[in-house]
Design an enzyme around this catalytic site. Structure first.
Site, PDB file in Angstrom:
ATOM      1  N   GLY A 155      -3.391 -19.858  -6.730  1.00 32.30           N
ATOM      2  CA  GLY A 155      -3.904 -21.034  -6.029  1.00 32.30           C
ATOM      3  C   GLY A 155      -4.073 -20.724  -4.560  1.00 32.30           C
ATOM      4  N   THR A 156      -5.034 -21.383  -3.939  1.00 38.45           N
ATOM      5  CA  THR A 156      -5.280 -21.208  -2.514  1.00 38.45           C
ATOM      6  C   THR A 156      -5.267 -22.580  -1.851  1.00 38.45           C
ATOM      7  OG1 THR A 156      -6.677 -19.289  -2.963  1.00 38.45           O
ATOM      8  CG2 THR A 156      -6.833 -20.268  -0.779  1.00 38.45           C
ATOM      9  N   SER A 158      -4.661 -24.796   2.182  1.00 37.77           N
ATOM     10  CA  SER A 158      -5.125 -24.727   3.573  1.00 37.77           C
ATOM     11  C   SER A 158      -4.334 -23.735   4.405  1.00 37.77           C
ATOM     12  CB  SER A 158      -5.039 -26.109   4.209  1.00 37.77           C
ATOM     13  OG  SER A 158      -3.721 -26.622   4.104  1.00 37.77           O
ATOM     14  N   LEU A 159      -3.042 -23.600   4.130  1.00 40.81           N
ATOM     15  CA  LEU A 159      -2.178 -22.773   4.966  1.00 40.81           C
ATOM     16  C   LEU A 159      -1.790 -21.445   4.321  1.00 40.81           C
ATOM     17  CD1 LEU A 159       0.266 -25.543   6.314  1.00 40.81           C
ATOM     18  CD2 LEU A 159      -1.926 -24.794   7.263  1.00 40.81           C
ATOM     19  N   ALA A 160      -1.943 -21.332   3.016  1.00 44.09           N
ATOM     20  CA  ALA A 160      -1.446 -20.130   2.330  1.00 44.09           C
ATOM     21  C   ALA A 160      -2.142 -19.971   0.983  1.00 44.09           C
ATOM     22  CB  ALA A 160       0.069 -20.242   2.126  1.00 44.09           C
ATOM     23  N   LYS A 176       4.076 -16.534  -2.136  1.00 43.54           N
ATOM     24  CA  LYS A 176       3.277 -17.396  -1.264  1.00 43.54           C
ATOM     25  C   LYS A 176       3.202 -16.754   0.115  1.00 43.54           C
ATOM     26  CE  LYS A 176       2.968 -22.181   0.410  1.00 43.54           C
ATOM     27  NZ  LYS A 176       3.530 -23.550   0.297  1.00 43.54           N
ATOM     28  N   ASP A 308       3.700 -34.199  -1.229  1.00 48.19           N
ATOM     29  CA  ASP A 308       2.391 -33.615  -1.527  1.00 48.19           C
ATOM     30  C   ASP A 308       2.219 -33.442  -3.039  1.00 48.19           C
ATOM     31  OD1 ASP A 308      -0.097 -32.676  -0.935  1.00 48.19           O
ATOM     32  OD2 ASP A 308       0.539 -30.666  -0.356  1.00 48.19           O
TER      33      ASP A 308
END
Length: 515
Positions: A155-156, A158-160, A176, A308
């Site tokens: 998974g991609t 916004s931050l990592a 991660k 989240d």
């Protein structure tokens, strides 16, 4: 003389700052603050000109179908231009774009729909860039750390981005790694985003989202520290170790740093993957009931809330005994709710469930909402129209007509929604986001009409409010009286929801829901 000295000092500082930014980000020109700022300025000016030339060049009849069609077209073009900027600058920009994609009740649908792509298709980096981060933080080469490292990310964000890997010990892990450009650019990006939001507020007068910038500025440093994420994961696992069905990945501390988090690899299907759920014979009601139990206890009892819960962060699977497990991922952002907030929020929900308008107003005011905005606030908290709130959200089934009513009336109350978000206790912002995400999951699973949701939440609200009352009692007798009152209220609650379920679902379905 002084002016020349000041000018040279500013130029020197700019050059040094640019050089440091380049060095921090491996001499990537995209990381230079001035370039990112200029790119943002050009995009915002483009959007402003687009509206001036294509929409605001004449006085329209706002009810004219041609105006509505042109407005939708311009919104779409503007959203696509901003999406292009977001995907180029990446990092914090993607984070804010994802927020925009969740603001269904605040922004034109063209912006929301365009930005939703960022929830599942954030730009990714080649693994060579990630290996550099690992080397910088852990002082070890990737080949010495991993037997195998999959190039395609799990998974991609916004931050990592997260990759599956095998350690030299043979253990399968999820790794991660923070995008290399994020930390070095975050401060400049947040300043730029603040200016962009103010410009957008000029284009859309009802677009009052300074609160979004303020929350992002507060939360971003926390989310950038992956060691904090590891601590959050261990804390929530300990708090809910009574639930055998909840799985939280184990952290490999010796292989982790502020920008690298190595954790146990847990396999499952996304909570909104209906095909996976059906193929694995997983009951959607069980998923929703367990998520509802978990989040009700977080919000009303522990006050430590995973904030989240989008579908990519919640996996489901069956264990070897065929019981349904919930896997909770991404523990970077948690709300820490005060006892006072939990008490007032519990009382607000109880007043909504009891259709007690005076108490709704009282506890809304305790949470920062002024005057008659309490009704709109109750609608935002429940995700239901006011007509349903006054009839009883636990008595009226959610329908497509109700959903249409909410969407059609949003534009009419848009300025007031912005007022609510500006006024409300800051702790409420993450809770509203969490509520919306959980409701989205329930909508996908088609379980939003289950009685268990209100039953479990009502019990947690009662426990929270009575806990606050018990803390104020100084004698054992007084505390015992509160405990007995609490037990009696929960007993009545159980009977009431059993009755509601019998009326709505029949005997077999009622016991399936509540037991």
């Amino acid at each position: 003389m002084f002016k020349r000295l000041l000018t040279h000092s500013l130029l020197g500082a700019s050059v040094i700052g640019t050089a440091l930014s380049l060095r921090t980000n491996d001499y990537d020109l995209n990381s230079v603050g001035v370039i990112r700022l200029m790119r943002s300025a050009v995009a915002v000016v483009d959007v402003a000109l687009l509206y001036k030339q294509k929409l605001y060049y004449k006085d329209w009849d706002k009810n004219d179908p041609e105006y509505k069609a042109q407005k939708s077209k311009v919104h779409t073009l503007a959203a696509e231009r901003l999406l292009e900027l977001i995907c180029t600058n990446k990092g914090v920009y993607i984070k804010v774009g994802q927020h925009i994609g969740a603001l269904d009740y605040l922004l034109p649908k063209e912006f929301v729909q365009t930005m939703k792509v960022l929830h599942s298709n954030a730009p990714q980096n080649p693994v060579e860039d990630l290996f550099k981060v690992i080397k910088q933080d852990l002082n070890v080469n990737s080949e010495d750390m991993f037997e195998h490292f999959e190039k395609e990310p799990l998974g991609t964000a916004s931050l990592a981005q997260v990759h599956k890997a095998t350690l030299k010990t043979g253990e399968i892990v999820a790794v991660k790694v923070q995008h290399p450009y994020v930390k070095g650019n975050s401060r400049v990006d947040m300043k730029t985003m603040e200016v962009a939001v103010k410009v957008l507020a000029l284009i859309f007068p009802d677009f009052k989202v300074q609160w979004l910038v303020d929350e992002s500025k507060k939360n971003l440093p926390i989310e950038l520290d992956f060691l904090n994420e590891g601590r959050n994961a261990e804390k929530v696992a300990a708090q809910f170790d009574k639930y055998q069905w909840l799985r939280v990945p184990k952290i490999y501390w010796e292989l982790s740093s502020p920008r690298v988090l190595v954790m146990e690899y847990l396999e499952g299907g996304q909570v909104n993957d209906l095909k996976y759920i059906q193929n694995n014979n997983i009951d959607p009601l069980t998923i929703s009931n367990r998520l509802g139990q978990l989040y009700s206890e977080m919000i009303f009892n522990t006050g430590f809330v995973h904030s989240d819960p989008h579908p990519g962060n919640i996996l489901v699977r069956k264990d070897p005994k065929h019981d349904v497990e919930i896997i909770l991922l991404d523990h970077g952002l948690y709300a820490n709710l005060t006892d006072k907030f939990r008490f007032n929020y519990s009382k607000l929900w109880l007043s909504i469930l009891n259709v007690d308008r005076d108490s709704m107003q009282k506890y809304s005011e305790n949470l920062g909402i002024k005057g008659n905005l309490y009704g709109l606030f109750a609608c935002m908290v429940t995700g239901r129209p006011w007509e349903t709130v006054v009839r009883g959200v636990n008595k009226v089934k959610y329908t497509k007509e109700e959903k249409d009513t909410l969407q059609n009336n949003t534009s009419l109350v848009l300025p007031h929604i912005s007022d609510v978000l500006e006024q409300v206790d800051r702790q409420m912002l993450l809770i509203l986001k969490t509520n919306d995400l959980i409701r989205g999951i329930e909508s996908t699973l088609r379980t939003q009409n289950r009685m268990t949701a209100f039953w479990v939440m009502s019990k947690c609200c009662l426990q929270s409010s009575y806990s606050e009352e018990k803390s104020k009692r100084t004698t054992r007798t007084a505390r015992l009286a509160i405990i007995l009152r609490e037990k009696w209220e929960i007993f009545k609650l159980n009977i009431y929801y059993l009755y509601l379920s019998l009326i709505n679902f029949g005997l077999v379905a009622a016991f399936r829901e509540l037991l």
